[in-house]
Scaffold this active site. Structure first.
Site, PDB file in Angstrom:
ATOM      1  N   ASP A  22      -9.681  11.827 130.854  1.00 48.10           N
ATOM      2  CA  ASP A  22      -8.819  11.036 131.742  1.00 48.10           C
ATOM      3  C   ASP A  22      -8.262  11.924 132.855  1.00 48.10           C
ATOM      4  O   ASP A  22      -7.079  11.849 133.191  1.00 48.10           O
ATOM      5  CB  ASP A  22      -7.680  10.392 130.952  1.00 48.10           C
ATOM      6  CG  ASP A  22      -6.982   9.278 131.737  1.00 48.10           C
ATOM      7  OD1 ASP A  22      -7.612   8.739 132.678  1.00 48.10           O
ATOM      8  OD2 ASP A  22      -5.819   8.957 131.417  1.00 48.10           O
TER       9      ASP A  22
ATOM     10  N   LEU B  39      14.020  11.092 131.611  1.00 43.06           N
ATOM     11  CA  LEU B  39      12.977  11.255 132.627  1.00 43.06           C
ATOM     12  C   LEU B  39      12.037  10.068 132.685  1.00 43.06           C
ATOM     13  O   LEU B  39      11.497   9.729 133.730  1.00 43.06           O
ATOM     14  CB  LEU B  39      12.169  12.535 132.350  1.00 43.06           C
ATOM     15  CG  LEU B  39      12.931  13.861 132.404  1.00 43.06           C
ATOM     16  CD1 LEU B  39      12.025  15.007 131.977  1.00 43.06           C
ATOM     17  CD2 LEU B  39      13.485  14.111 133.799  1.00 43.06           C
TER      18      LEU B  39
ATOM     19  N   HIS C 205      10.218   6.547 129.994  1.00 42.06           N
ATOM     20  CA  HIS C 205      10.111   5.930 128.672  1.00 42.06           C
ATOM     21  C   HIS C 205       8.901   5.016 128.619  1.00 42.06           C
ATOM     22  O   HIS C 205       8.365   4.578 129.638  1.00 42.06           O
ATOM     23  CB  HIS C 205      11.384   5.148 128.328  1.00 42.06           C
ATOM     24  CG  HIS C 205      11.641   3.969 129.219  1.00 42.06           C
ATOM     25  ND1 HIS C 205      11.042   2.742 129.036  1.00 42.06           N
ATOM     26  CD2 HIS C 205      12.437   3.838 130.310  1.00 42.06           C
ATOM     27  CE1 HIS C 205      11.463   1.908 129.964  1.00 42.06           C
ATOM     28  NE2 HIS C 205      12.300   2.544 130.748  1.00 42.06           N
TER      29      HIS C 205
END
Length: 502
Positions: A179, A63, A65
């Protein structure tokens, strides 16, 4: 239909500081469609797609990296559930000094289990790898939805309500995200928000100087002005500012503070220079303005947001509980038929007024379930002592059931546990994360005779050592006065009909 604006939603490029923060926090930074890459196995240097990890997960496509990890789609071969597995190289994170960071993120995810937060399912490890198994969220980033155009007010409101519910829960657990942005809000297959990426989060125990954060972190366009000053800030208030930016983008389709020159953008943020579009309703504009107040001392709070008229429209508190280390959601179609209640020794998503109302409802609860002969047989010994058996304990009491409930609430308040009540069942939920998540205990009251009840205590989440310590140090000492020691009365109940004894 969502209205598509002439200019796409734009996010300014990262500064060197933001680049480093992203490098430390976002292990997964690059999406890819390569399906030939494979994770490393504890048994071999490479594990091809389709291999089985730990006799439990079948590995699927890659998905994404980053520098220290890869994320794969996988399937639980026992349940058929799709999951996302983050495979982290131990040697790399140790050399980079990020081992503590990874441990903290895992600890935080265990602490904040909520329907609108991406679930941490389990963590496994070998000598060389760490495997973090997460809920697989199919809908992708909310950013991609908004990039196609601003949302309808009802849709934006629902996403915002779910965001605030999750943030309120995090704050009640002493966790500050730091965040929050559209890219960190995912959508599941039912269209519900899932907050992700707690890499920059901080917990209250870490904070110095009376709960003040010192670290400059986050995404530039979502940073609160007090973060820019580098003089310390409160994580909760900074999160509220970021939520205000998100609400603005959901409704406007663009950022409130934006400029190609990042210093100019920071100036706009510091001065609070933004303008609500003409299609914002007066109520929405007032809410956004309160959230984007440059003075953190006068900025609107989470409880005030949840009482705001624009927010309250169509809002329903999400109801859930932790049982057997799994998050279980209670879906009620009718708010007026609410059969569960919530109170807490610490702040929570429920208002003080709600908590008072729920406590007063105890007296009007339905009669508790009565024990039949088979139930009594299964209980075996009801001698009145706090009989412990593995992960459960029970005792007989002659005290009024309302008094038992009140005592449990009193104990929960002292240890800062959250209390959830449904009829004559009480659930105590801890906020301290253990090896298996927070300690969760269920206490049920059954009618033995018109004057006696059986109180049964069971561990539903957390580790057994913490449960036993809690029972021995908190529950038993405070509940002993409510225990019934008249053995003859109990023995009389235990005289079963002949057909049952046979």
């Amino acid at each position: 239909m969502a209205q598509v604006l002439s200019t796409p939603l734009a996010i300014p490029g990262p500064t060197p500081i933001q680049f480093m923060a992203g490098l430390l926090a976002r292990i997964v930074t690059k999406n890819t469609n390569k399906e030939t890459s494979t994770p490393e196995s504890p048994r071999s240097p490479r594990t091809p797609q389709g291999s089985i990890l730990m006799d439990k997960y079948e590995i699927g496509k890659l998905l994404g990296h980053g520098s220290f990890a890869k994320v794969y789609l996988a399937r639980n071969i026992h349940s058929g559930e799709d999951v996302a597995i983050k495979v982290i190289d131990k040697e790399k994170i140790v050399k980079s000094g990020l081992a503590g960071h990874i441990k903290r993120e895992i600890s935080i995810l265990r602490r904040v289990r909520h329907p609108y937060i991406v679930h941490l399912l389990e963590v496994m490890a070998t000598k060389t790898k760490i495997y973090i198994v997460m809920e697989y969220v199919r809908g992708g980033e909310l950013y991609n939805t908004v990039a196609r155009g601003r949302l309808r007010e009802g849709t934006a409101r629902r996403y915002f309500q779910q965001l605030i519910s999750s943030v309120a829960f995090c704050h009640s657990r002493g966790v500050y995200h730091r965040d929050l942005k559209l890219e960190n809000l995912l959508l599941d297959d039912k269209g519900n928000v899932k907050v992700s990426d707690f890499g920059l989060s901080v917990v209250s125990e870490q904070l110095k100087q009376e709960g003040i954060c010192q670290t400059f972190c986050g995404t530039p366009a979502y940073l609160a002005p007090e973060v820019l000053t580098r003089k310390g800030y409160e994580g909760a208030k900074a999160d509220i500012w970021s939520c205000g930016v998100i609400l603005f983008v959901l409704m406007a389709g663009y950022l409130p503070f934006d400029d190609k020159n990042i210093l100019v953008m920071y100036t706009k943020i510091y001065k609070g220079q933004f303008k609500c579009p003409k299609w914002f309703s007066p109520e929405l504009a007032r809410l956004v303005t309160r959230m984007l107040d440059t003075n953190p001392d006068t900025r609107i709070t989470i409880p005030e947001i949840m009482k705001h008229r624009w927010f309250k429209k169509g809002f329903k508190h999400v109801k859930f509980y932790i049982e057997n280390d799994k998050l279980c959601r209670e879906d009620d179609d009718n708010d007026d038929d609410d059969s569960s209640s919530l109170s807490s020794g610490r702040s929570s998503t429920a208002s003080e007024g709600d908590a008072e109302f729920d406590i007063k409802r105890v007296d009007s609860m339905p009669r508790p379930a009565s024990l039949n002969a088979f139930d009594i047989l299964s209980f075996s010994d009801l001698s009145g002592l706090f009989e412990e058996g593995g992960q459960g304990a029970r005792f007989v009491s002659a005290a009024p059931m309302t008094k038992i409930i009140s005592k449990l609430e009193e104990i929960a308040k002292e240890v800062k546990f959250m209390v959830r009540k449904k009829d004559w069942s009480v659930r105590l939920e801890g906020c301290r994360e253990g090896a298996k998540g927070p300690l969760t205990i269920r206490v049920e009251i059954f009618e033995l005779t018109p004057s006696l009840v059986v109180v049964e205590v069971k561990k539903k989440g957390g580790n057994i050592e913490e449960y036993e310590e809690f029972c021995n140090k908190e529950l038993r000492p405070q509940l002993e006065k409510l225990m019934h020691y008249q053995a003859d009365e109990v023995e009389e109940v235990m005289c079963l009909p002949p057909e049952i004894e046979q």
